[in-house]
Design an enzyme around this catalytic site. Structure first.
Site, PDB file in Angstrom:
ATOM      1  N   GLU A   1       0.849  -1.200   0.000  1.00 13.12           N
ATOM      2  CA  GLU A   1       0.000   0.000   0.000  1.00 13.12           C
ATOM      3  C   GLU A   1       0.878   1.241   0.000  1.00 13.12           C
ATOM      4  OE1 GLU A   1      -2.177  -0.294   3.665  1.00 13.12           O
ATOM      5  OE2 GLU A   1      -3.066  -2.215   3.122  1.00 13.12           O
TER       6      GLU A   1
ATOM      7  N   LYS B   1       2.015   4.707   1.515  1.00 14.13           N
ATOM      8  CA  LYS B   1       1.886   5.247   2.865  1.00 14.13           C
ATOM      9  C   LYS B   1       1.490   6.709   2.747  1.00 14.13           C
ATOM     10  CE  LYS B   1       4.175   5.552   7.312  1.00 14.13           C
ATOM     11  NZ  LYS B   1       3.955   6.984   7.515  1.00 14.13           N
TER      12      LYS B   1
ATOM     13  N   ASP C   1       0.514  10.425   3.617  1.00 19.62           N
ATOM     14  CA  ASP C   1       1.035  11.331   4.620  1.00 19.62           C
ATOM     15  C   ASP C   1      -0.116  12.209   5.098  1.00 19.62           C
ATOM     16  OD1 ASP C   1       2.942  12.317   6.203  1.00 19.62           O
ATOM     17  OD2 ASP C   1       3.970  13.493   4.670  1.00 19.62           O
TER      18      ASP C   1
ATOM     19  N   TYR D   1      -7.452   1.743   5.606  1.00 21.94           N
ATOM     20  CA  TYR D   1      -6.438   0.715   5.383  1.00 21.94           C
ATOM     21  C   TYR D   1      -6.483  -0.464   6.351  1.00 21.94           C
ATOM     22  CZ  TYR D   1      -3.808   3.790   8.589  1.00 21.94           C
ATOM     23  OH  TYR D   1      -3.418   4.569   9.621  1.00 21.94           O
TER      24      TYR D   1
ATOM     25  N   LYS E   1      10.315   3.848   3.826  1.00 21.60           N
ATOM     26  CA  LYS E   1      10.206   5.287   3.587  1.00 21.60           C
ATOM     27  C   LYS E   1      10.931   5.704   2.304  1.00 21.60           C
ATOM     28  CE  LYS E   1       8.254   7.114   7.346  1.00 21.60           C
ATOM     29  NZ  LYS E   1       8.918   8.163   7.995  1.00 21.60           N
TER      30      LYS E   1
ATOM     31  N   CYS F   1      20.910  47.843  -9.134  1.00 23.78           N
ATOM     32  CA  CYS F   1      21.098  46.524  -9.720  1.00 23.78           C
ATOM     33  C   CYS F   1      22.472  45.991  -9.314  1.00 23.78           C
ATOM     34  CB  CYS F   1      20.991  46.626 -11.242  1.00 23.78           C
ATOM     35  SG  CYS F   1      21.534  45.118 -12.067  1.00 23.78           S
TER      36      CYS F   1
ATOM     37  N   CYS G   1      24.861  45.981 -12.606  1.00 30.22           N
ATOM     38  CA  CYS G   1      25.303  47.147 -13.383  1.00 30.22           C
ATOM     39  C   CYS G   1      25.173  48.453 -12.618  1.00 30.22           C
ATOM     40  CB  CYS G   1      24.538  47.237 -14.705  1.00 30.22           C
ATOM     41  SG  CYS G   1      22.813  47.708 -14.511  1.00 30.22           S
TER      42      CYS G   1
ATOM     43  N   CYS H   1      15.726  45.928 -12.711  1.00 30.06           N
ATOM     44  CA  CYS H   1      16.874  46.752 -13.103  1.00 30.06           C
ATOM     45  C   CYS H   1      16.484  47.584 -14.308  1.00 30.06           C
ATOM     46  CB  CYS H   1      18.042  45.839 -13.460  1.00 30.06           C
ATOM     47  SG  CYS H   1      19.301  46.644 -14.455  1.00 30.06           S
TER      48      CYS H   1
ATOM     49  N   CYS I   1      23.064  46.473 -18.922  1.00 34.58           N
ATOM     50  CA  CYS I   1      23.311  45.603 -17.762  1.00 34.58           C
ATOM     51  C   CYS I   1      23.915  44.283 -18.231  1.00 34.58           C
ATOM     52  CB  CYS I   1      22.003  45.365 -17.020  1.00 34.58           C
ATOM     53  SG  CYS I   1      22.189  44.173 -15.679  1.00 34.58           S
TER      54      CYS I   1
HETATM   55  C1  9MJ Z   1      -0.836   4.865   5.660  1.00 24.09           C
HETATM   56  N1  9MJ Z   1      -0.421   5.847   6.436  1.00 24.09           N
HETATM   57  O1  9MJ Z   1      -1.119   5.043   4.494  1.00 24.09           O
HETATM   58  C2  9MJ Z   1      -1.028   2.010   7.723  1.00 24.09           C
HETATM   59  N2  9MJ Z   1      -0.957   3.559   6.275  1.00 24.09           N
HETATM   60  O2  9MJ Z   1      -1.291   0.064   9.103  1.00 24.09           O
HETATM   61  C3  9MJ Z   1      -1.275   2.385   5.631  1.00 24.09           C
HETATM   62  N3  9MJ Z   1      -0.800   3.302   7.568  1.00 24.09           N
HETATM   63  C4  9MJ Z   1      -0.990   1.329   8.988  1.00 24.09           C
HETATM   64  N4  9MJ Z   1      -1.311   1.431   6.548  1.00 24.09           N
HETATM   65  C5  9MJ Z   1      -1.150  -0.266  10.405  1.00 24.09           C
HETATM   66  N5  9MJ Z   1      -1.503   2.266   4.308  1.00 24.09           N
HETATM   67  C6  9MJ Z   1      -0.766   0.832  11.095  1.00 24.09           C
HETATM   68  C7  9MJ Z   1      -0.672   1.871  10.194  1.00 24.09           C
END
Ligand code: 9MJ
Length: 684
Positions: free
Chosen positions: A118, A120, A122, A230, A319, A413, A416, A431, A437
């Site tokens: 999957e 991740k 943010d 998820y 990551k 400037c 120049c 300028c 220049c």
């Molecule tokens: C995110 N942040 O997309 C988990 N997460 O599964 C996905 N976080 C997660 N899975 C268990 N796709 C703990 C956190």
């Protein structure tokens, strides 16, 4: 190195714990993180490493011994029935291989383990509780044991079902997921904030957090938030499928939009490939991701593996390189552009961010500097995402040195000495020196020889700089009177390089009207406008004589651009340069037929070219496709008619495949060009 004394180890531990606790407070309670996540992770990992070497120094109040930070006082705090854990991290393929091996050993499993892959996201982790199919409560993760009740806010999010679909859901069901703000929504929100002179958000995650923490849910309702579900937490009254990916399919049936990148991998090698593929696609996704997550797909195996203190053993987050890092602003220099605009540029202590080492960032203009309240000497957060030029997104105010210096805009400037004036209605200064220049001259000449203009191979910025500094050239026309001796005498040149430059200059004389117009560097006349002007007027003289009204009949040309074009051709020194260039042999096919007079077999089609082509450059391929009426675009969307992908194609290819856009290889494109070349000849 001598081993550290136990006193100094304790001092290190205490310092790390204090810093981490302070960041936690800023992040969770104040909603105002002062450092990027990467810095937090680094300190956290340092602390974990020291504690694992010396377990006797672990205390129950160490930040490694709990999941997150304290919840915000303003919302009601509620205990999670089942703790919301976080994920262990991997930063390299080897970490992933070691993870897989650990699991195989623990499971005493000889074969490959199946993983769910999957992205991740943010965003903000959330727990949604459904009773008899109705959403009754939404909690943030908080410290993992206790979260904040933000039900009223979460109810406003359109992708969170208030009532589950179907009738086969458990009587009590806790759905877990991430609430995030898509990139486009984030950009629109910040544009609106900028226009209203309000505080802007540093990144989409921060915007999602800020939106969810509103005490007035009517504000949350206006924010473009989405949910990605998820996993399932508690579930009562009904068994769930035996595979994680099948649970996600159940969630889909009950009304949760599935993530578009979900995949099953039958080995850790396939997980590594998935990480690579999503890393390439990262910039083209509609949402920010900071890595990928791999989860053992078989729920029995998950249960057998269980948990360690903060995280499940059966999952890992791999990551990506951080897109935000800390560095210091060492100086601000003012750069003079081709048309005289003077831009502040941040010189930074070099820092590895978004996969490259960054030492410069644009500061845009005076308004941006005021908004950031940035000073020389400050610790700043630099963000580099995708191909976008690095930006300073925030200043860490509590690290400001006492002697941090305000940024002063020059009155003259820097190149120049001509007056630098404020332009009414613009935050930029400009300028007034024009072609007196040297900085403007250099930029104008670099632009003239650049790839999309006259395309003079081997005449780079450094060489142009030397030629201008030594007064060997003053205008672009002087390029064509350079001699072999003049060039050969320059440092690092020699006769062979001189000959190459002369040959390239000679070859560049045969060009097209569109390239020539673009090369002139008229303000606001980019490649596409130059092409439209060439197509419309067919001849340079007709363009040079056109008044503003006539100019505005051309596609993409409004009153401002028309005015800049007119201004350019009114100036006698510009006419003189154009005439000299023609006398020196710069030429193009005299009457370029307007695009609309030619057969246009690819009219209405939008094409994207990506990767490396063997038989021609991407620019050349673009020119050929355009000649058949196609529009050549830089990014893939649902409207793209087809893409041409050569070896090395990355995120654009992935996106095209994801959107079901037709993909041609180079041979397919050649066949298409050949087919239409035949048609065009027939119709001649
Ligand atoms: C995110 N942040 O997309 C988990 N997460 O599964 C996905 N976080 C997660 N899975 C268990 N796709 C703990 C956190």
């Amino acid at each position: 190195m001598a081993p550290k004394s136990s006193d100094s180890v304790i001092a290190d531990i205490n310092w790390l714990r204090d810093e981490i606790n302070r960041f936690n407070y800023q992040y969770y309670v104040l909603d105002d993180p002062s450092v990027p996540d990467a810095e937090y992770d680094r300190l956290f990992n340092q602390l974990k490493a020291i504690e694992s070497e010396q377990p006797s120094l672990i205390t129950p109040d160490s930040p490694t011994q709990r999941v997150g930070a304290m919840p915000l006082a303003a919302f009601k705090t509620v205990a999670h029935e089942k703790p919301m854990l976080s994920l262990d991290n991997a930063f390299a393929d080897d970490d992933l291989i070691a993870f897989d091996k650990r699991l195989k050993d623990r499971l005493e499993h000889a074969g490959d383990i199946e993983y769910a892959c999957e992205p991740k996201l943010d965003g903000i982790a959330i727990s949604l509780l459904y009773e008899d199919g109705l959403l009754v409560r939404a909690l943030t993760r908080g410290d993992g044991l206790n979260g904040e009740d933000i039900t009223a806010n979460v109810r406003t999010i359109k992708t969170v079902p208030l009532k589950l679909y179907g009738d086969d859901y458990p009587q009590r069901l806790e759905v877990r997921g991430e609430i995030f703000m898509p990139k486009a929504g984030f950009a629109a929100l910040n544009d609106a904030a900028r226009a209203a002179d309000e505080k802007i958000f540093v990144n989409p995650r921060n915007a999602a957090a800020g939106s969810l923490r509103q005490l007035d849910s009517r504000i949350t309702a206006k924010r473009p938030l989405q949910l990605c579900a998820y996993s399932v937490g508690i579930h009562e009254g009904q068994a769930l499928p035996a595979k994680h990916t099948d649970i996600l399919l159940s969630l889909k049936r009950w009304g949760f939009a599935p993530n578009d990148q979900l995949q099953v991998a039958s080995s850790i090698a396939q997980c590594i490939a998935y990480h690579q593929r999503l890393g390439d696609a990262r910039d083209s996704l509609d949402y920010d991701i900071d890595g990928v997550v791999f989860k053992v797909n078989n729920i029995n195996q998950q249960e057998e593996l269980g948990f360690v203190s903060r995280a499940p053993r059966w999952a890992i987050a791999y990551k990506f390189p951080a897109q935000e890092e800390l560095t210091t602003l060492e100086a601000v220099e003012f750069q003079v552009g081709r048309t005289g605009s003077i831009t502040p540029v941040a010189r930074l202590a070099p820092v590895f961010v978004g996969g490259v080492t960054v030492s410069n960032a644009t500061l845009h203009n005076r308004d941006e500097i005021a908004r950031l309240d940035v000073r020389v000497g400050d610790t700043v957060i630099v963000r580099r995402a995708g191909d976008v030029i690095p930006q300073i997104v925030a200043v860490v105010k509590d690290r400001r040195p006492v002697d941090a210096a305000e940024i002063i805009f020059p009155a003259q400037c820097p190149a120049c000495g001509s007056p630098a004036t404020e332009v009414p209605g613009e935050a930029a200064i400009r300028c007034e020196g024009g072609l007196i220049c040297p900085a403007q001259r250099k930029e104008a000449i670099c632009h003239f020889v650049s790839r999309k203009a006259l395309d003079v191979d081997g005449l780079g910025d450094k060489l142009v700089e030397q030629l201008v500094d030594k007064s060997l050239i003053t205008t672009v026309a002087d390029l064509f009177t350079l001699t072999r001796e003049q060039l050969a005498e320059l440092p690092r040149m020699g006769e062979k390089s001189a000959d190459n430059v002369l040959a390239a200059l000679n070859a560049s004389k045969q060009t097209s009207l569109a390239r020539f117009i673009y090369a002139l560097g008229i303000r606001e006349v980019g490649e596409a406008t130059a092409r439209n002007l060439a197509g419309h007027f067919g001849q340079l003289d007709a363009l040079a004589q056109a008044d503003e009204e006539v100019l505005q009949q051309v596609d993409d040309v409004g009153p401002v651009v028309a005015h800049f074009i007119r201004d350019f051709f009114i100036a006698q020194e510009n006419i003189d340069i154009v005439n000299r260039l023609r006398e020196l042999g710069v030429h193009w096919p005299e009457q370029e037929i307007s695009a609309s007079d030619k057969p246009q077999p690819l009219a209405e089609q939008t094409v994207v070219i990506t990767g490396t082509l063997e038989s021609m450059s991407r620019d050349q391929a673009g020119e050929k496709l355009r000649a058949l009426g196609a529009k050549v675009a830089g990014s893939v969307s649902k409207k793209t008619s087809f893409i041409v992908a050569g070896p090395g194609a990355g995120s654009k290819l992935t996106k095209a495949e994801a959107l079901g856009v037709k993909v041609l290889n180079e041979a397919d494109m050649q066949a298409l060009l050949a087919e239409h070349a035949a048609t065009n000849n027939n119709s001649d």
